[in-house]
Design an enzyme around this catalytic site. Structure first.
Site, PDB file in Angstrom:
ATOM      1  N   LYS A 187     -15.552  52.156 -56.822  1.00 37.41           N
ATOM      2  CA  LYS A 187     -16.510  53.732 -57.056  1.00 37.41           C
ATOM      3  C   LYS A 187     -15.718  54.531 -57.953  1.00 37.41           C
ATOM      4  O   LYS A 187     -15.713  56.123 -57.698  1.00 37.41           O
ATOM      5  CB  LYS A 187     -16.101  54.140 -55.526  1.00 37.41           C
TER       6      LYS A 187
ATOM      7  N   GLY B  25     -21.491  46.083 -63.037  1.00 35.50           N
ATOM      8  CA  GLY B  25     -21.453  47.687 -62.718  1.00 35.50           C
ATOM      9  C   GLY B  25     -20.166  47.988 -63.913  1.00 35.50           C
ATOM     10  O   GLY B  25     -20.591  49.332 -64.517  1.00 35.50           O
TER      11      GLY B  25
ATOM     12  N   ILE C 275     -16.784  36.644 -58.567  1.00 38.83           N
ATOM     13  CA  ILE C 275     -17.092  35.438 -57.621  1.00 38.83           C
ATOM     14  C   ILE C 275     -18.075  34.875 -57.345  1.00 38.83           C
ATOM     15  O   ILE C 275     -18.672  33.977 -56.919  1.00 38.83           O
ATOM     16  CB  ILE C 275     -16.103  35.789 -56.487  1.00 38.83           C
ATOM     17  N   ASP C 276     -19.145  35.936 -57.496  1.00 39.23           N
ATOM     18  CA  ASP C 276     -20.761  36.210 -57.273  1.00 39.23           C
ATOM     19  C   ASP C 276     -21.069  35.502 -58.408  1.00 39.23           C
ATOM     20  O   ASP C 276     -22.523  34.601 -57.847  1.00 39.23           O
ATOM     21  CB  ASP C 276     -21.197  37.197 -57.172  1.00 39.23           C
TER      22      ASP C 276
ATOM     23  N   ARG D 230     -21.507  22.132 -31.554  1.00 43.50           N
ATOM     24  CA  ARG D 230     -21.513  23.569 -31.491  1.00 43.50           C
ATOM     25  C   ARG D 230     -22.951  23.760 -33.111  1.00 43.50           C
ATOM     26  O   ARG D 230     -22.872  22.953 -34.032  1.00 43.50           O
ATOM     27  CB  ARG D 230     -21.250  24.895 -31.696  1.00 43.50           C
TER      28      ARG D 230
ATOM     29  N   MET E 142     -19.651  35.421 -49.146  1.00 43.42           N
ATOM     30  CA  MET E 142     -20.756  36.245 -50.059  1.00 43.42           C
ATOM     31  C   MET E 142     -20.824  36.525 -51.216  1.00 43.42           C
ATOM     32  O   MET E 142     -21.928  35.420 -51.060  1.00 43.42           O
ATOM     33  CB  MET E 142     -19.079  37.243 -50.594  1.00 43.42           C
ATOM     34  N   GLY E 143     -21.363  36.870 -52.313  1.00 46.65           N
ATOM     35  CA  GLY E 143     -22.522  36.533 -53.379  1.00 46.65           C
ATOM     36  C   GLY E 143     -23.541  37.531 -53.739  1.00 46.65           C
ATOM     37  O   GLY E 143     -24.393  37.572 -54.413  1.00 46.65           O
TER      38      GLY E 143
ATOM     39  N   GLU F 288     -24.630  36.692 -47.987  1.00 46.45           N
ATOM     40  CA  GLU F 288     -24.650  37.877 -47.403  1.00 46.45           C
ATOM     41  C   GLU F 288     -26.376  38.401 -47.915  1.00 46.45           C
ATOM     42  O   GLU F 288     -26.711  38.746 -46.581  1.00 46.45           O
ATOM     43  CB  GLU F 288     -23.552  38.801 -47.680  1.00 46.45           C
TER      44      GLU F 288
ATOM     45  N   GLN G 183     -12.426  35.103 -49.973  1.00 46.83           N
ATOM     46  CA  GLN G 183     -13.349  34.140 -50.757  1.00 46.83           C
ATOM     47  C   GLN G 183     -13.014  34.956 -52.089  1.00 46.83           C
ATOM     48  O   GLN G 183     -13.192  35.384 -53.721  1.00 46.83           O
ATOM     49  CB  GLN G 183     -14.689  34.674 -51.171  1.00 46.83           C
TER      50      GLN G 183
HETATM   51  O1  F6P Z   1     -19.204  41.247 -55.887  1.00 54.81           O
HETATM   52  C1  F6P Z   1     -18.259  41.085 -55.341  1.00 54.81           C
HETATM   53  C2  F6P Z   1     -18.436  41.045 -53.885  1.00 54.81           C
HETATM   54  O2  F6P Z   1     -17.313  40.565 -52.934  1.00 54.81           O
HETATM   55  C3  F6P Z   1     -19.515  40.380 -53.362  1.00 54.81           C
HETATM   56  O3  F6P Z   1     -19.550  39.576 -53.189  1.00 54.81           O
HETATM   57  C4  F6P Z   1     -19.347  41.632 -52.298  1.00 54.81           C
HETATM   58  O4  F6P Z   1     -20.817  42.028 -51.705  1.00 54.81           O
HETATM   59  C5  F6P Z   1     -18.990  42.606 -52.191  1.00 54.81           C
HETATM   60  O5  F6P Z   1     -17.901  41.954 -53.567  1.00 54.81           O
HETATM   61  C6  F6P Z   1     -18.561  43.435 -51.542  1.00 54.81           C
HETATM   62  O6  F6P Z   1     -17.771  44.494 -52.100  1.00 54.81           O
HETATM   63  P1  F6P Z   1     -16.079  45.639 -51.643  1.00 54.81           P
HETATM   64  O7  F6P Z   1     -14.256  44.473 -51.412  1.00 54.81           O
HETATM   65  O8  F6P Z   1     -16.228  46.571 -52.175  1.00 54.81           O
HETATM   66  O9  F6P Z   1     -16.880  45.616 -49.642  1.00 54.81           O
END
Ligand code: F6P
Length: 367
Positions: free
Chosen positions: A74, A117, A139-140, A175, A182-183, A235, A287
């Site tokens: 941020k 970013g 990681i994405d 189950r 994530m991603g 996600e 992750q």
């Molecule tokens: O970009 C990396 C990542 O881990 C994404 O996979 C995920 O959506 C995001 O960052 C989560 O961000 P934060 O840790 O700020 O909630």
């Protein structure tokens, strides 16, 4: 003799420290000075956040997760929310101040390690005149112009290991286990871990999903005497009628929504539609943690070395990239144009379908 500053921005990823290690060692051997700016651009605004880095400061860090410099999601210096005396939030551009301090401190180059970013911010500074070199982290794996970002391999290994563990509990209880990974808006982590971890269903943002198809696969498993199923859902996955799942903007100054919730929703739909015992879990920040895999370490060390070469050659406003096994410079502007998505025609998608994994849609060519 050159004076370099390194920063790490955005979400942490395993391998950040390996890049720093590489840059510090290589520069030291050249007789160059290296500084680290803490928490993204913190060091440019507060001298206490600018630290000189010597090889002794980075001893052994190539194998550790996180970043010794700290990071922030941020901290956009071009639009920073600041509370004024009246308690109101104002958006302030502190980029001129940062550039001024960069010049005052006598730096020759800024090595910015980050995802789209952070690299977008780095590119904006390059346009203002700051000599910048980017290093692709996330990681994405969603950065264009590089075959891989570091951090991805570790995240996939963590997710795959989790899936391996879920098989035994899912099987013991007959189950369905739904795992949200994530991603962001790309399905790389879900696809790679899902295939490697024996998933029955993989839902990725690139293929809007239909719950009927998902439940049909689970019922089909039953018919074939397999009474448990593993569903991996990214996600950022969206339903075929366009529903997506997020938790809003989160902390002040964030520029991205916090994704999440799709796993629980998919699990509840499966429960309703199939009557199967279903549980969901979110792998979340696990992750991003831990020691980088050998692949990520080596990639990160190579990226660091390639970045220093670009400093030497004065190839600024470029990012180091891995293409067909070799390190190449690419314009940062090209890397951040759009997010890299999973290619429908890729061999991984084909392999998933060939194995019989449901991708949430009607398999092309199958009635
Ligand atoms: O970009 C990396 C990542 O881990 C994404 O996979 C995920 O959506 C995001 O960052 C989560 O961000 P934060 O840790 O700020 O909630």
């Amino acid at each position: 003799m050159k004076k370099i500053v390194v920063s790490t921005g955005g979400g942490d990823a395993p391998g950040l420290n390996a890049v720093i290690y590489s840059v510090v060692h290589i520069c030291y051997r050249k007789g160059w000075e290296v500084y680290g700016s803490k928490n993204g651009y913190g060091g440019f605004l507060d001298i206490d956040e600018m630290v000189r880095l010597y090889p002794r400061d980075v001893e052994g860090i190539y194998s550790t997760g996180g970043t010794i410099l700290g990071s922030t999601s941020k901290g956009n210096p071009f639009a920073r929310p600041v509370q004024n005396l009246a308690g109101e939030i104002q958006i302030v551009d502190v980029s001129d101040k940062i550039l001024r301090n960069f010049n005052r401190m006598g730096f020759d180059c800024h090595i910015a390690i980050g995802g789209d970013g952070s690299l977008d911010i780095a590119h904006k500074f390059a346009l203002k005149g700051m000599p910048v070199i980017g290093v692709p982290k996330t990681i994405d794996n969603d950065l264009e112009e590089t075959d891989r970002t570091f951090g991805f391999d570790t995240a996939v290994s963590t997710a795959t290991e989790a899936l391996d563990k879920l098989h035994s509990t899912a099987k013991s209880h007959n189950r369905v286990m739904v795992v949200e990974v994530m991603g962001r808006d790309s399905g790389w982590i879900a696809l790679y871990s899902g295939i490697s971890g024996g998933a029955d269903v993989i839902l990725i943002p690139e293929i809007p999903f239909d719950m009927e198809e998902v439940c049909e696969k689970i019922s089909d498993n039953e018919l074939h005497d397999k009474h448990y199923s593993i569903v991996v859902v990214a996600e950022g996955a969206v339903t075929k009628d366009g529903r997506n799942f997020n938790k809003g903007m989160g902390e002040l100054g964030r520029e991205e929504v916090i994704l999440g919730g799709v796993g629980e929703w998919v699990a509840s739909e499966i429960r309703k539609k199939t009557d199967k015992d279903t549980r969901s879990l979110v792998l979340g920040h696990l992750q991003r943690g831990g020691s980088p895999t050998t692949f990520d370490r080596l990639l990160a060390l190579r990226f660091g070395a390639a970045a220093v070469r670009l400093v030497q050659e004065k190839v600024f406003d470029h990012m180091v990239a891995l293409k067909n096994g070799i390190m190449v410079p690419v314009p940062i502007a090209d890397a951040i144009k759009r997010r890299k998505k999973v290619d429908f025609s890729s061999d991984k998608i084909r392999t998933a379908r060939d194995i019989g994994i449901c991708l949430g849609d009607k398999e092309p060519g199958v009635e």
